[in-house]
Design an enzyme around this catalytic site. Structure first.
Site, PDB file in Angstrom:
ATOM      1  N   LEU A 180      -6.356  -0.747  10.179  1.00 44.77           N
ATOM      2  CA  LEU A 180      -7.270  -1.324   9.189  1.00 44.77           C
ATOM      3  C   LEU A 180      -6.978  -2.797   8.947  1.00 44.77           C
ATOM      4  O   LEU A 180      -7.874  -3.583   8.690  1.00 44.77           O
ATOM      5  CB  LEU A 180      -7.156  -0.569   7.867  1.00 44.77           C
ATOM      6  CG  LEU A 180      -7.686   0.867   7.822  1.00 44.77           C
ATOM      7  CD1 LEU A 180      -7.336   1.518   6.489  1.00 44.77           C
ATOM      8  CD2 LEU A 180      -9.188   0.913   8.040  1.00 44.77           C
ATOM      9  N   ALA A 182       1.653  -9.805   5.803  1.00 39.95           N
ATOM     10  CA  ALA A 182       2.990 -10.378   5.999  1.00 39.95           C
ATOM     11  C   ALA A 182       4.058  -9.290   6.002  1.00 39.95           C
ATOM     12  O   ALA A 182       5.051  -9.382   6.716  1.00 39.95           O
ATOM     13  CB  ALA A 182       3.281 -11.386   4.893  1.00 39.95           C
ATOM     14  N   GLY A 206       3.458  -5.663   6.349  1.00 39.85           N
ATOM     15  CA  GLY A 206       3.294  -4.524   7.241  1.00 39.85           C
ATOM     16  C   GLY A 206       1.880  -4.362   7.762  1.00 39.85           C
ATOM     17  O   GLY A 206       1.020  -5.206   7.545  1.00 39.85           O
ATOM     18  N   VAL A 264      -1.528  -1.760   8.097  1.00 42.03           N
ATOM     19  CA  VAL A 264      -2.178  -0.635   7.432  1.00 42.03           C
ATOM     20  C   VAL A 264      -3.072   0.110   8.438  1.00 42.03           C
ATOM     21  O   VAL A 264      -3.846  -0.515   9.171  1.00 42.03           O
ATOM     22  CB  VAL A 264      -3.020  -1.101   6.219  1.00 42.03           C
ATOM     23  CG1 VAL A 264      -3.639   0.095   5.501  1.00 42.03           C
ATOM     24  CG2 VAL A 264      -2.158  -1.895   5.251  1.00 42.03           C
ATOM     25  N   LYS A 306       0.519   2.460   5.143  1.00 42.46           N
ATOM     26  CA  LYS A 306       1.108   1.151   5.427  1.00 42.46           C
ATOM     27  C   LYS A 306       2.518   1.351   5.973  1.00 42.46           C
ATOM     28  O   LYS A 306       3.303   2.098   5.399  1.00 42.46           O
ATOM     29  CB  LYS A 306       1.144   0.293   4.161  1.00 42.46           C
ATOM     30  CG  LYS A 306       1.637  -1.123   4.431  1.00 42.46           C
ATOM     31  CD  LYS A 306       1.355  -2.050   3.262  1.00 42.46           C
ATOM     32  CE  LYS A 306       1.738  -3.485   3.587  1.00 42.46           C
ATOM     33  NZ  LYS A 306       1.378  -4.417   2.519  1.00 42.46           N
ATOM     34  N   ASP A 354      -0.858 -12.503  -5.000  1.00 44.10           N
ATOM     35  CA  ASP A 354      -1.615 -12.833  -3.791  1.00 44.10           C
ATOM     36  C   ASP A 354      -3.078 -12.422  -3.932  1.00 44.10           C
ATOM     37  O   ASP A 354      -3.592 -11.640  -3.138  1.00 44.10           O
ATOM     38  CB  ASP A 354      -0.966 -12.143  -2.590  1.00 44.10           C
ATOM     39  CG  ASP A 354      -1.336 -12.813  -1.271  1.00 44.10           C
ATOM     40  OD1 ASP A 354      -1.991 -13.878  -1.310  1.00 44.10           O
ATOM     41  OD2 ASP A 354      -0.979 -12.278  -0.216  1.00 44.10           O
TER      42      ASP A 354
END
Lengths: 305, 246
Positions: A35, A39, A41, A43, A56, A148
């Site tokens: 998907l 930074a 991992g 998904v 994830k 973020d």
């Protein structure tokens, strides 16, 4: 990224059909497709029994554990939709002999912000601004900052349209240093504030998100006069005009809480509705004048006789 | 609880050392002294990540107990702060792991604990990373090929200062360049809590030909030592640098 070259190839491209089994709890997940990648991992969409979920996975055990901590903390603030629900946490002993940490969460389906506005137009701007601000308000009140906050970390789910957060990797306790950020949305990068986690940090990013809807190609940072540069970008977009004062305040860090900004956005939305009412009111006034004239005429005629 | 100070050398280079001792050996020496050596290799656009001149970057960081990363100069800002923070966390994680071994037995590590229960331990590391004091000595390669990259380096260092100063812990930075004039290294900026001021000092850098990475690292270690020595003179019998805080 030399250091990570070896493992990255393996964990960022797990082939569909791979079965991932938890080392401690033994739950099985069938990988379906990738998907996204961040930074920390990668998904994947996965299948667990007849349930579809997002998984994830990363070798960064510490960062992953911190994300799990955040998802668990957000559960406490629930009753609302702050981020996806956490379903499972475990390690995977991969065929290459290495151990990766993974967690499984609810799969949030929806459109990207850009897609949504391309299809549905700018009339949804105010609503999404309010929705985002309401969610941020709850998060901030619980003692966290999103960090973020960016277009890639948002999805718009359907029926009814609702803005959702899909990656909480940057969520940071208020008062600490922002854990993860993306330069374009980071006030530190723009030289317009610190990287300390406080509500105004998220509000800056929020303003940039709404600006980016109209500048999908983004723009680069000038060396000087950065605030007025961003102001000009806002002023050039007609659809953003009603919200321009609010967005500018968010960029300069004037708001200390999302609630302040939300109230002003709501005021703008309602005053716009009133404006259109007043326009219909003008027609009513015209009608009233006609009625008044007619009545005077009729009085005059009755006086004549 | 007493909080210590983490010490790091951040080496920014774009190539291979060509003079003096093996930098990897010197980095090991630094690690011995409790100083982690991080290395960022700045790539040119015609270079690939496999470029063999840059394998040294990985070797230095490996023996220096730090983190290494190869990067093109546009991505320098994010990389510099990421590498610094990652190295901090790894050092702290190392301390915590040692403690864990004492509590849980010597064969136990974080990996053997169920992921659901790792949370609290990791939170301790995070908390330490936020509050611990940090000293970073930036060692900047200014050999000829670095010349056009210095502008990006400057921006990245200012950015690093923004990131680290958002923490609760105290920071101190110093910048040295190498090769120096008739010396191995040249002081660019003395120990300071913020790097906003580097705009004015940066043009001082002059680019030369040789790359004495090993000797430069040795000098950098010495700079750390000298500073704590000075401090202990000034403060008499007060506890040294390691025991600042409470």
């Amino acid at each position: 990224m030399a250091m990570n070259r070896d493992w990255k190839k393996q964990v960022t491209s797990i082939p569909p059909g791979t079965l991932i089994q938890g080392k401690f709890k033994g739950n099985n997940y069938m990988m379906k497709r990738k998907l996204g990648e961040g930074a920390i991992g990668t998904v994947y969409l996965c299948q667990h029994g007849n349930q579809t979920a997002a998984l994830k996975i990363s070798e960064k055990q510490t960062s992953m554990t911190l994300e799990v901590n955040v998802l668990k903390a957000l559960k406490q603030v629930r009753g609302n939709l702050l981020g996806p629900a956490l379903l499972d946490v475990d390690d995977w002993l991969a065929p290459n002999g290495r151990t990766y940490t993974f967690y499984v969460m609810e799969y949030v389906q929806g459109e990207s912000v850009q897609q949504f506005f391309r299809k549905n137009g700018a009339s949804w701007l105010g609503l999404f601004m309010v929705q985002l601000l309401e969610d941020l308000e709850k998060l901030h009140e619980a003692g966290w900052v999103f960090g973020d906050l960016k277009t890639d970390n948002l999805l718009i789910s359907q029926a009814p349209p609702r803005i959702r957060w899909i990656d909480v990797g940057g969520v940071t306790q208020i008062g600490r240093a922002i854990k993860e950020y993306t330069e374009f949305y980071d006030r530190g990068y723009w030289g317009l504030g610190s990287r300390r986690a406080e509500p105004s940090y998220d509000l800056f990013a929020l303003a940039i998100i709404f600006l980016e809807i109209f500048y999908p190609q983004r723009f680069s940072r000038p060396e000087t006069r950065r605030a007025s540069f961003l102001f000009k970008r806002i002023d050039r977009v007609k659809a953003l005009q009603p919200y321009a004062p609010v967005l500018k305040k968010a960029i300069t860090g004037t708001y200390t809480s999302s609630n302040q900004m939300k109230r002003e956005v709501k005021q703008i939305i309602f005053s716009r509705k009133n404006q259109s009412k007043r326009e219909t009111g003008k027609i009513g006034l015209l009608e009233a004048m006609w009625i008044f004239l007619f009545s005077i005429l009729s009085i005059l005629t009755s006086l004549c006789f | 609880m007493k909080k210590g100070t983490l010490r790091q050398i951040l080496l920014l280079t774009d190539g291979c050392s060509n003079q003096g001792e093996d930098p990897a050996a010197t980095a090991a020496l630094a690690f011995e002294q409790g100083i982690a050596v991080n290395v960022i290799g700045i790539l040119d656009h015609d270079e690939s990540e496999e470029s063999h001149g840059l394998t040294e970057v990985e070797e230095i960081a490996l023996s220096g107990g730090g983190v290494s990363q190869l990067v093109y100069s546009e991505a320098l800002s994010q990389t510099v702060q990421m590498v610094t923070k990652q190295a901090m966390n790894e050092t702290l994680q190392g301390f915590v792991n040692q403690e864990l071994k004492q509590i849980l037995g010597k064969d136990q590590s974080l990996e053997d604990i169920e992921p659901e229960k790792r949370g609290e331990i990791v939170e301790v590391v995070e908390e330490l990373g936020e509050t611990t004091d940090l000293e970073v000595l930036i060692l900047l390669d200014t050999s000829a090929s670095m010349h056009h990259k210095l502008q990006m380096v400057k921006a990245a260092l200012i950015d690093l200062s923004i990131s680290l100063n958002a923490r609760t812990g105290k920071n101190r930075f110093a910048i040295y360049s190498f090769p120096g004039k008739r010396k191995n290294i040249q002081k660019v900026l003395d120990w300071t809590p913020k790097l906003d001021s580097i705009s004015s000092v940066f043009p001082k850098i002059t680019s030369g030909g040789i790359t004495p990475t090993g000797p430069a690292l040795r000098e950098a270690i010495y700079q750390f030592g000298k500073k704590s020595l000075l401090r202990s003179f000034r403060h008499g019998d007060e506890p040294g640098l390691e025991e600042t805080g409470y």
